[in-house]
Design a protein around this motif. Structure first.
Motif, mmCIF file in Angstrom:
data_model
loop_
_atom_site.group_PDB
_atom_site.id
_atom_site.type_symbol
_atom_site.label_atom_id
_atom_site.label_comp_id
_atom_site.label_asym_id
_atom_site.label_seq_id
_atom_site.Cartn_x
_atom_site.Cartn_y
_atom_site.Cartn_z
ATOM 1 N N ARG A 249 28.994 -77.254 9.063
ATOM 2 C CA ARG A 249 30.242 -77.855 8.594
ATOM 3 C C ARG A 249 30.063 -79.302 8.145
ATOM 4 O O ARG A 249 30.984 -79.897 7.586
ATOM 5 C CB ARG A 249 31.303 -77.771 9.682
ATOM 6 C CG ARG A 249 31.872 -76.349 9.833
ATOM 7 C CD ARG A 249 32.779 -76.214 11.015
ATOM 8 N NE ARG A 249 33.386 -74.879 11.054
ATOM 9 C CZ ARG A 249 33.989 -74.354 12.124
ATOM 10 N NH1 ARG A 249 34.063 -75.066 13.242
ATOM 11 N NH2 ARG A 249 34.503 -73.142 12.078
ATOM 12 N N THR A 250 28.882 -79.849 8.398
ATOM 13 C CA THR A 250 28.589 -81.194 7.917
ATOM 14 C C THR A 250 27.452 -81.205 6.897
ATOM 15 O O THR A 250 27.187 -82.249 6.302
ATOM 16 C CB THR A 250 28.194 -82.111 9.093
ATOM 17 O OG1 THR A 250 27.043 -81.560 9.764
ATOM 18 C CG2 THR A 250 29.328 -82.247 10.080
ATOM 19 N N GLU A 251 26.793 -80.056 6.691
ATOM 20 C CA GLU A 251 25.661 -79.995 5.760
ATOM 21 C C GLU A 251 26.160 -79.673 4.353
ATOM 22 O O GLU A 251 26.823 -78.674 4.122
ATOM 23 C CB GLU A 251 24.660 -78.923 6.207
ATOM 24 C CG GLU A 251 23.422 -78.885 5.335
ATOM 25 C CD GLU A 251 22.334 -78.012 5.931
ATOM 26 O OE1 GLU A 251 21.175 -78.179 5.536
ATOM 27 O OE2 GLU A 251 22.638 -77.168 6.786
ATOM 28 N N THR A 252 25.827 -80.551 3.412
ATOM 29 C CA THR A 252 26.259 -80.321 2.036
ATOM 30 C C THR A 252 25.406 -79.241 1.394
ATOM 31 O O THR A 252 24.224 -79.109 1.678
ATOM 32 C CB THR A 252 26.156 -81.612 1.207
ATOM 33 O OG1 THR A 252 24.817 -82.115 1.294
ATOM 34 C CG2 THR A 252 27.131 -82.661 1.709
ATOM 35 N N THR A 261 30.531 -79.091 1.679
ATOM 36 C CA THR A 261 30.150 -78.539 2.976
ATOM 37 C C THR A 261 30.796 -77.174 3.176
ATOM 38 O O THR A 261 31.725 -76.790 2.452
ATOM 39 C CB THR A 261 30.581 -79.481 4.113
ATOM 40 O OG1 THR A 261 31.989 -79.703 4.010
ATOM 41 C CG2 THR A 261 29.848 -80.809 4.031
#
Length: 470
Positions: A249-252, A261
């Protein structure tokens, strides 16, 4: 490294980073005796045909078995095979070159190995450094490997060595035939795994909740799948899954660009799936499995009313081809390889070779009057000369090359896009090179500006098109 865990425990360090003092910890340690995954030699293999045959035999035996490490500079007790004496050797580039050149001429398929120099702490100026050489050999997905000409290259002999405890022996004809059968089965299993990932992604597309009342137009789709040669294991419990949710949920999904994300992360039968909200610009879907395999699908953004490089003829009753930016493809492939590689390495602990498949599919022919065929609408590339409704390419690579940006990641991107691009009349990848460079060429339509900005943030040099290597 997962292949060398026993040795890493004995050294107290990763074999690829061990020091001379680490190697000396093996002396008089019964657990460091020669075995299935460890061998010692007091001196490097001799020059010449016979020495080259012995070198090829020792390395191929590890590759045909479970992998292992050959340490040069240790002498073992003949009765116990426990290392009892250290005799540091000269560590030169010539040693590395000779070993790899010998393997290139004496093994089939050709073997390539990593040789780590564990140097002594202090080396007087002007002198050749001393220490120990660790020849690291992973289990090979291309096994069985043969040694060509054991004592004489002219004898035409093909022998298949294998590690048996602390000794090396040659396979008998039945074992050789079985090894080749196993190789065929491994290839079939990887092909099946790729297809399973594609099916899982298609299934998830049907599950994606629609939260907008407006119809979503069909787009061309680029799917990238990664299947490791040696499966890993993803830790699985509630706390681990919650950690994966936070990570994704924070990784693009596109070069650290904002608003890319994942919004949803859910468990599935043999792993978990991550999706972007249908209202997001990309609507990317990714499937991550327990063995380190993974796949991701990116809807692409076709350009309208463009002038083609090739002929402009249209077939009566067909839909005009859509145009895809080669720059966008480059950005997506770089992003996808990083995303899949981090899952394989960081979560599943995979190391070594993998198969990468890329598939580009045009959108379905929705809304065409009198449509008989359900073939995808053809698409063109801004750097290509002809349209195609479907194209795919596959390469072999190493998963360690993908988690962090660098030349190895760009080499893989270049080979994938070069092979894929041939289906569209493209000669070579436009924005990457086979040497692993990024190329800036703002003369081309829809150049990858996001890729250039990302490279600048990462401190990665971008080569100007006018100085591109031939």
């Amino acid at each position: 490294m997962s292949y060398y865990r026993r040795l890493a425990t004995l050294l107290g360090a990763d074999p690829a980073q061990a020091t001379a003092d680490d190697v000396r910890k093996l002396l008089n340690n019964p657990l460091a005796a020669e075995g299935q995954d460890l061998d010692h030699k007091l001196e490097p293999h001799a020059n010449g045909t016979e020495g080259g045959g012995e070198l090829a035999k020792d390395i191929a035996a590890f590759a045909n078995s479970t992998g292992g490490v050959l340490i040069l500079g240790l002498q073992d007790d003949r009765k116990t095979s426990i290392p009892v004496h250290a005799s540091p050797i000269q560590l030169t580039d010539g040693l590395r070159r000779r070993y790899n050149e010998t393997l290139a001429s004496r093994t089939a398929p050709i073997l390539d190995v990593d040789i780590h120099f564990a140097k002594e702490t202090h080396t007087p100026d002007g002198q050749v450094p001393l220490g120990f050489a660790l020849v690291m050999v992973p289990p090979s997905p291309r096994s069985p490997h043969a040694v060509l000409g054991l004592t004489d290259l002219r004898d035409g002999c093909l022998r298949f060595p294998v590690r048996s405890g602390s000794r090396t022996r040659f396979m008998n004809p039945t074992e050789v035939e079985t090894a080749f059968l196993d190789k065929q089965n491994r290839h079939a299993q990887r092909e099946l795994r790729h297809d399973q990932l594609l099916d899982a992604i298609e299934e998830q597309k049907g599950f994606s909740p629609v939260r907008t009342s407006a119809p979503v137009p069909a787009k061309p789709d680029l799917t990238v799948t990664l299947v490791p040669h040696a499966p890993g294991t993803v830790p699985w419990d509630r706390s681990a899954f919650e950690r994966y949710q936070r990570q994704l949920r924070t990784e693009t999904t596109l070069l650290e660009e904002p608003h890319t994300t994942f919004n949803e992360v859910e468990p599935v039968a043999d792993g978990f799936v991550a999706r972007q909200d249908p209202g997001s610009p990309r609507q990317v879907i990714a499937v991550f499995t327990d063995d380190g395999s993974a796949g991701v699908a990116y809807p692409l953004s076709p350009q309208a009313d463009r002038v083609w490089y090739g002929d402009n003829e249209e077939v009566a009753g067909s839909q005009r081809p859509l145009t895809l930016s080669t720059g966008e493809l480059t950005e997506v492939v770089v992003s996808a390889l990083g995303l899949l590689g981090r899952h394989a390495v960081d979560r599943a602990g995979v190391l070594g070779g993998c198969a990468i498949r890329i598939t580009l599919t045009g959108p379905p022919p929705e809304g065409l009057a009198g449509t008989v065929s359900r073939a995808p609408v053809p698409v063109r590339l801004t750097s290509g000369s002809r349209p195609a409704g479907y194209a795919s390419a596959e390469i072999g690579a190493f998963v360690e090359d993908f988690p962090q940006p660098g030349p190895a990641l760009f080499r893989a991107t270049d080979l994938l896009l070069t092979r894929l691009g041939r289906r569209f009349g493209q000669i070579e990848s436009v924005y990457t090179t086979r040497e692993g460079d990024l190329v800036s060429d703002k003369r081309t339509p829809h150049f990858p500006g996001a890729l250039y900005r990302w490279a600048e943030r990462q401190g990665i040099a971008v080569q100007d098109h006018s100085t591109r290597r031939p």
